[in-house]
Design a protein around this motif. Structure first.
Motif, PDB file in Angstrom:
ATOM      1  N   LEU A 118       0.824  -1.207   0.000  1.00  0.00           N
ATOM      2  CA  LEU A 118       0.000   0.000   0.000  1.00  0.00           C
ATOM      3  C   LEU A 118       0.858   1.258   0.000  1.00  0.00           C
ATOM      4  CD1 LEU A 118      -2.694  -1.175   2.571  1.00  0.00           C
ATOM      5  CD2 LEU A 118      -2.952  -0.950   0.091  1.00  0.00           C
ATOM      6  N   ASP A 119       0.322   2.306  -0.614  1.00  0.00           N
ATOM      7  CA  ASP A 119       0.982   3.601  -0.617  1.00  0.00           C
ATOM      8  C   ASP A 119       0.749   4.259   0.745  1.00  0.00           C
ATOM      9  OD1 ASP A 119       1.503   6.379  -0.851  1.00  0.00           O
ATOM     10  OD2 ASP A 119       1.277   6.261  -3.020  1.00  0.00           O
ATOM     11  N   PRO A 120       1.836   4.577   1.477  1.00  0.00           N
ATOM     12  CA  PRO A 120       1.672   5.071   2.853  1.00  0.00           C
ATOM     13  C   PRO A 120       1.001   6.443   2.958  1.00  0.00           C
ATOM     14  CG  PRO A 120       3.964   5.228   2.161  1.00  0.00           C
ATOM     15  CD  PRO A 120       3.246   4.438   1.102  1.00  0.00           C
ATOM     16  N   VAL A 121       1.013   7.241   1.893  1.00  0.00           N
ATOM     17  CA  VAL A 121       0.431   8.573   2.016  1.00  0.00           C
ATOM     18  C   VAL A 121      -0.947   8.689   1.360  1.00  0.00           C
ATOM     19  CG1 VAL A 121       2.704   9.640   2.213  1.00  0.00           C
ATOM     20  CG2 VAL A 121       1.585   9.579   0.001  1.00  0.00           C
ATOM     21  N   TRP A 122      -1.412   7.616   0.760  1.00  0.00           N
ATOM     22  CA  TRP A 122      -2.779   7.606   0.222  1.00  0.00           C
ATOM     23  C   TRP A 122      -3.718   6.987   1.249  1.00  0.00           C
ATOM     24  CZ3 TRP A 122      -4.829   7.036  -5.247  1.00  0.00           C
ATOM     25  CH2 TRP A 122      -4.086   7.812  -6.150  1.00  0.00           C
ATOM     26  N   GLN A 136      -7.154   3.922  -2.426  1.00  0.00           N
ATOM     27  CA  GLN A 136      -6.345   2.914  -3.116  1.00  0.00           C
ATOM     28  C   GLN A 136      -7.207   1.796  -3.690  1.00  0.00           C
ATOM     29  OE1 GLN A 136      -2.349   2.157  -1.513  1.00  0.00           O
ATOM     30  NE2 GLN A 136      -2.872   3.488   0.193  1.00  0.00           N
ATOM     31  N   VAL A 137      -8.369   1.585  -3.074  1.00  0.00           N
ATOM     32  CA  VAL A 137      -9.316   0.626  -3.644  1.00  0.00           C
ATOM     33  C   VAL A 137     -10.022   1.279  -4.833  1.00  0.00           C
ATOM     34  CG1 VAL A 137     -11.342  -0.809  -3.200  1.00  0.00           C
ATOM     35  CG2 VAL A 137      -9.628  -0.502  -1.408  1.00  0.00           C
ATOM     36  N   GLU A 172      -9.024   3.618  -6.683  1.00  0.00           N
ATOM     37  CA  GLU A 172      -8.083   3.840  -7.785  1.00  0.00           C
ATOM     38  C   GLU A 172      -8.125   2.692  -8.805  1.00  0.00           C
ATOM     39  OE1 GLU A 172      -3.967   3.473  -6.663  1.00  0.00           O
ATOM     40  OE2 GLU A 172      -3.358   4.914  -8.184  1.00  0.00           O
ATOM     41  N   THR A 173      -8.196   1.458  -8.291  1.00  0.00           N
ATOM     42  CA  THR A 173      -8.237   0.301  -9.200  1.00  0.00           C
ATOM     43  C   THR A 173      -9.508   0.321 -10.034  1.00  0.00           C
ATOM     44  OG1 THR A 173      -7.322  -0.870  -7.315  1.00  0.00           O
ATOM     45  CG2 THR A 173      -7.772  -2.159  -9.266  1.00  0.00           C
ATOM     46  N   PRO A 197      -5.076   6.555   6.573  1.00  0.00           N
ATOM     47  CA  PRO A 197      -3.854   6.051   5.945  1.00  0.00           C
ATOM     48  C   PRO A 197      -3.577   4.622   6.429  1.00  0.00           C
ATOM     49  CG  PRO A 197      -3.305   7.538   7.738  1.00  0.00           C
ATOM     50  CD  PRO A 197      -4.801   7.547   7.620  1.00  0.00           C
ATOM     51  N   ILE A 236      -7.585  -4.799   2.664  1.00  0.00           N
ATOM     52  CA  ILE A 236      -7.667  -3.679   1.716  1.00  0.00           C
ATOM     53  C   ILE A 236      -7.025  -4.068   0.389  1.00  0.00           C
ATOM     54  CG2 ILE A 236      -6.777  -1.362   1.220  1.00  0.00           C
ATOM     55  CD1 ILE A 236      -9.026  -1.177   3.147  1.00  0.00           C
ATOM     56  N   VAL A 237      -5.848  -4.696   0.482  1.00  0.00           N
ATOM     57  CA  VAL A 237      -5.144  -5.123  -0.730  1.00  0.00           C
ATOM     58  C   VAL A 237      -6.022  -6.090  -1.527  1.00  0.00           C
ATOM     59  CG1 VAL A 237      -3.171  -6.457  -1.575  1.00  0.00           C
ATOM     60  CG2 VAL A 237      -2.833  -4.724   0.187  1.00  0.00           C
ATOM     61  N   ALA A 257      -8.873  -4.236  -3.216  1.00  0.00           N
ATOM     62  CA  ALA A 257      -8.424  -3.542  -4.427  1.00  0.00           C
ATOM     63  C   ALA A 257      -8.211  -4.536  -5.566  1.00  0.00           C
ATOM     64  CB  ALA A 257      -7.136  -2.765  -4.146  1.00  0.00           C
ATOM     65  N   ALA A 258      -7.686  -5.714  -5.217  1.00  0.00           N
ATOM     66  CA  ALA A 258      -7.429  -6.719  -6.255  1.00  0.00           C
ATOM     67  C   ALA A 258      -8.738  -7.215  -6.864  1.00  0.00           C
ATOM     68  CB  ALA A 258      -6.635  -7.882  -5.669  1.00  0.00           C
ATOM     69  N   TYR A 274       2.906  -3.321  -6.916  1.00  0.00           N
ATOM     70  CA  TYR A 274       1.489  -3.513  -6.592  1.00  0.00           C
ATOM     71  C   TYR A 274       0.622  -2.626  -7.493  1.00  0.00           C
ATOM     72  CZ  TYR A 274      -2.807  -3.106  -3.779  1.00  0.00           C
ATOM     73  OH  TYR A 274      -4.103  -3.071  -3.352  1.00  0.00           O
ATOM     74  N   LYS A 298      -2.201  -3.609 -10.324  1.00  0.00           N
ATOM     75  CA  LYS A 298      -3.580  -3.113 -10.359  1.00  0.00           C
ATOM     76  C   LYS A 298      -3.920  -2.506 -11.721  1.00  0.00           C
ATOM     77  CE  LYS A 298      -3.853  -0.320  -6.688  1.00  0.00           C
ATOM     78  NZ  LYS A 298      -4.559   0.466  -5.645  1.00  0.00           N
ATOM     79  N   ILE A 313      -2.358   0.252 -13.021  1.00  0.00           N
ATOM     80  CA  ILE A 313      -2.215   1.711 -12.999  1.00  0.00           C
ATOM     81  C   ILE A 313      -1.161   2.112 -14.031  1.00  0.00           C
ATOM     82  CG2 ILE A 313      -1.681   3.697 -11.528  1.00  0.00           C
ATOM     83  CD1 ILE A 313      -4.177   2.048 -10.686  1.00  0.00           C
ATOM     84  N   PRO A 324       0.639  11.607   6.442  1.00  0.00           N
ATOM     85  CA  PRO A 324      -0.153  11.402   7.662  1.00  0.00           C
ATOM     86  C   PRO A 324       0.633  10.727   8.776  1.00  0.00           C
ATOM     87  CG  PRO A 324      -0.842   9.901   5.908  1.00  0.00           C
ATOM     88  CD  PRO A 324       0.101  10.885   5.295  1.00  0.00           C
TER      89      PRO A 324
END
Ligand code: ADP
Ligand code: MG
Lengths: 331, 318
Positions: free
Chosen positions: A106-110, A115-116, A118-119, A154, A166-167, A170-171, B216, B220, B222, B310
């Motif tokens: 996962l992107d730590p700042v999103w 992030q889900v 986004e896919t 986050p 979450i991953v 998203a998948a 990742y 997806k 992207i 964050p």
């Protein structure tokens, strides 16, 4: 579509090698394997035997330096010959992947919800709001409590298990026919592992997603897999139903692997370690790659045994298969 | 800790920082060897004259009373009076500070636009792009401000005659003229900054783009633009902003040189001329203005970084 007819995903004589100072490292060597719709197929083998390489090859995620041959068939397309542009349209839509460590996926700042979403937006022409609504629904489906509040958080505020959910959400966002999960529970606590496996099993049942579950842990296989493919040093040595594998392993390596797992052998049986070493994939043994460590090896084994068998007994790549003989003599 | 408590804490922390800064500014000038009054009045001043002047300036009072008086004035916006013109320094500052602000903010914006764009491009670019930007960085960080300034003047003012070599008109009087005067100083000051920001952006982006989370994203489906802009730059941003904040201090130092070189009536030049004239109250006011600016920029940077990442407000390691 192809879902009900042919296999969801088919690997056909897949070979992958990486360049190295010692010559090409043959990480996947002639693997043919079919993933059927609706099933969870376990892919097991020791660390370094090429499981991740196989998964990445199937997704088209290998580094440029990797040499790939053979075919990866999804429906009627061969993914190995598709351009990156076309692959991008398929990845995350028709075939998706979950990796070992959700903390690094996962992107730590999103925010996790974005992030889900986004896919979804990468593959569907939907508005932000619609994507968010769908993402929330997915988050609920994968068992995230109070998803509305969690949506904007986050990743670091979540536990490993929640992050992996979450991953997975998203998948599965675009309802892919195939999900490849590369050691999805290895980074998690044991109790959480079981929950994630249950989740995958439930999703498979509800959505009919075919799952290739990669693991080095036979316990994971026993919990959810319908069939198992055993890999050794880049080659498949045995493919059979989970029941077959555990009750009548046919390949000496499978047998040794089972004996090496505590609690799966006869009561009181000692934990045995397979003698010898995993071969160097830059200079692998000719023929059966397990032969140098195999107590049953003969001269014949310098010729590579084909992976052969039938639906009932499964397939094995061995000139001297084990239990199948035993079963035959018992009969 | 929530973001709100982080913001409140950070704001409260600024108060002692500003206070310590006033102490420093006040003390440094008192610790300079020599008597400012004697230097100011010259050799021939009689002891009586000196005593009168000292009394007028309040220099005969104990240090702590001088400090309290000065601080009290500051809180009311009173910076004291100029030793030479006797005009209130707060008025002088209100003319000088906008010049320095315009110079530094424009320079920083230019440096950010160039540095971030080229840095991001270099992080994803071909080998040729990388070696080109490598060269630009080495040039940018090794050329001194004053030398770059002189070269720009020689080329654009002396030889080509496109731009004035020095001088200034306020933006409110003549916007176009103001900008014409600003082009060379801004370019001079932005050069090295752009190089530092380029290097930071490129390094941060390269490390972000190597993370497993990028694989990742590819899994997806992207696309490369979103990966670089939406995730790569977004993750590099906190590092880049932090460096920009630190570099702003360097930029303020550079402003002293550049304002002097281009005859810009900013705070930097005020400090230089006031030191030469032993005009200590003016030096004090100038240094205080610059230092306050730096403290406020640092505050803004910390708040922006916490907003961008964050994990900062939660005190989680990155
Ligand atoms: N990008 C790569 N470059 C070079 N060698 C690699 C790369 N990825 C994997 N390998 C090699 O391929 C072999 C199989 O690795 P991997 O697929 O990660 O195994 P597993 O997932 O079963 O642990 C190992 O010998 C590993 O060193
Ligand atoms: Mg692996």
């Amino acid at each position: 579509m192809t879902r009900t007819t042919g296999p969801a995903l088919a690997l056909d004589d897949l070979r992958v090698s990486f360049p190295s100072a010692q010559g090409p490292v043959s990480a996947v060597d002639g693997v043919s394997l079919e993933l059927r719709p609706d099933e969870i197929l376990g892919l097991v083998g020791e660390s370094g035997c090429g499981k991740s390489t196989l998964a990445n090859a199937a997704m088209g995620l290998l580094p440029e330096s990797a040499e790939v041959s053979g075919a990866v068939r999804l429906g009627d397309r061969d993914l190995t010959i598709l351009a990156e542009r076309d692959l991008r349209r398929i990845r995350g839509d028709e075939i998706a992947m979950v990796f070992q460590d959700p903390s690094t996926s996962l992107d730590p700042v999103w925010t996790v919800g974005d992030q889900v979403a986004e896919t979804i937006r990468a593959h569907r022409d939907v508005s932000r709001r619609e994507a968010k609504a769908r993402a929330l629904k997915l988050m609920r489906e994968v068992g995230i409590p109070s998803a509305e509040q969690r949506y904007g958080e986050p990743p670091h505020r979540m536990s490993g298990g929640m992050k992996q959910r979450i991953v997975i959400a998203a998948a599965l966002a675009n309802d892919p026919a195939v999900l490849i999960a590369d050691e999805p529970t290895t980074a998690l606590d044991v109790t959480i592992q079981a929950q994630i496996l249950q989740l995958l099993d439930g999703l498979r049942q509800r959505r009919g997603t075919a799952v290739l579950l990669i693991t080095h842990d036979l316990g994971v296989v026993a919990q959810v897999c319908d069939r198992v493919a055993v890999m050794y040093a880049g080659q498949l040595v045995e493919v059979a139903t989970t029941e077959q594998i555990f009750s009548h392993p046919a390949h000496p390596y499978t047998e040794a692997l089972l004996r090496a797992v505590p609690g799966t052998g006869e009561p009181g049986a000692e934990l045995t370690v397979i003698p010898g070493q995993v071969p160097d994939l830059a200079a692998p043994p000719v023929g059966c790659r397990f032969a140098p460590r195999c107590p049953f090896a003969t001269e014949e084994c310098s010729i590579r045994p084909p992976l052969e068998g039938d639906e009932a007994h499964g397939a094995v790549a061995c000139w001297h298969p084990r239990s199948r003989d035993r079963e035959v003599t018992a009969r | 800790m929530t973001r709100l408590t982080f913001v409140v804490r950070r704001l409260l922390l600024t108060i002692p920082v500003l206070w310590v800064m006033t102490l420093f500014v006040f003390m440094i000038l008192r610790l300079i060897p020599g008597d400012p009054v004697r230097t100011m009045l010259g050799f021939r001043a009689t002891p009586e004259n000196v005593a009168v002047a000292r009394h007028q300036l309040g220099l005969d009072e104990p240090l702590w009373r001088q400090y309290v008086g000065w601080l009290g004035g500051l809180l009311h916006g009173d910076l004291g009076n100029d030793l030479i013109s006797h005009a209130p320094l707060s008025e002088l500052m209100s003319q000088r500070l906008p010049v320095t602000l315009e110079l530094t903010v424009l320079s920083m914006l230019l440096a950010i636009v160039i540095g971030v764009t080229l840095g991001a491009w270099a992080a994803v670019g071909s080998r040729r792009v990388r070696s080109l930007t490598d060269g630009a960085v080495v040039l940018g960080v090794s050329i001194p401000d004053f030398w770059l300034g002189i070269m720009l003047v020689l080329l654009f003012a002396a030889t080509l005659g496109w731009l004035p070599p020095s001088g200034y008109v306020p933006f409110s009087d003549d916007p176009a003229g103001n900008l014409r005067y600003m082009v060379l100083p801004v370019a001079t000051l932005a050069g090295a900054e752009a190089a530092y920001i380029l290097r930071t952006t490129r390094g941060a982006m390269e490390s972000v783009l190597q993370r497993p989370s990028m694989t990742y994203l590819r899994a997806k489906g992207i696309g490369p633009f979103r990966m670089v802009a939406g995730h790569g730059l977004r993750n590099a941003a906190p590092t880049v902003v932090t460096v920009i904040g630190i570099q702003f201090g360097v930029l303020l130092g550079g402003a002293i040189v550049v304002e002097t070189l281009f005859g810009l009536p900013g705070v930097g030049r005020l400090i230089v001329t006031s030191i030469n004239q032993r005009n200590y109250p003016a030096v004090q006011a100038g240094v205080l203005a610059v230092a306050t600016l730096f403290v406020l920029v640092s505050l803004a940077v910390d708040l922006v970084v916490a907003w961008l990442d964050p994990r900062v407000a939660d005190g989680v390691g990155t």
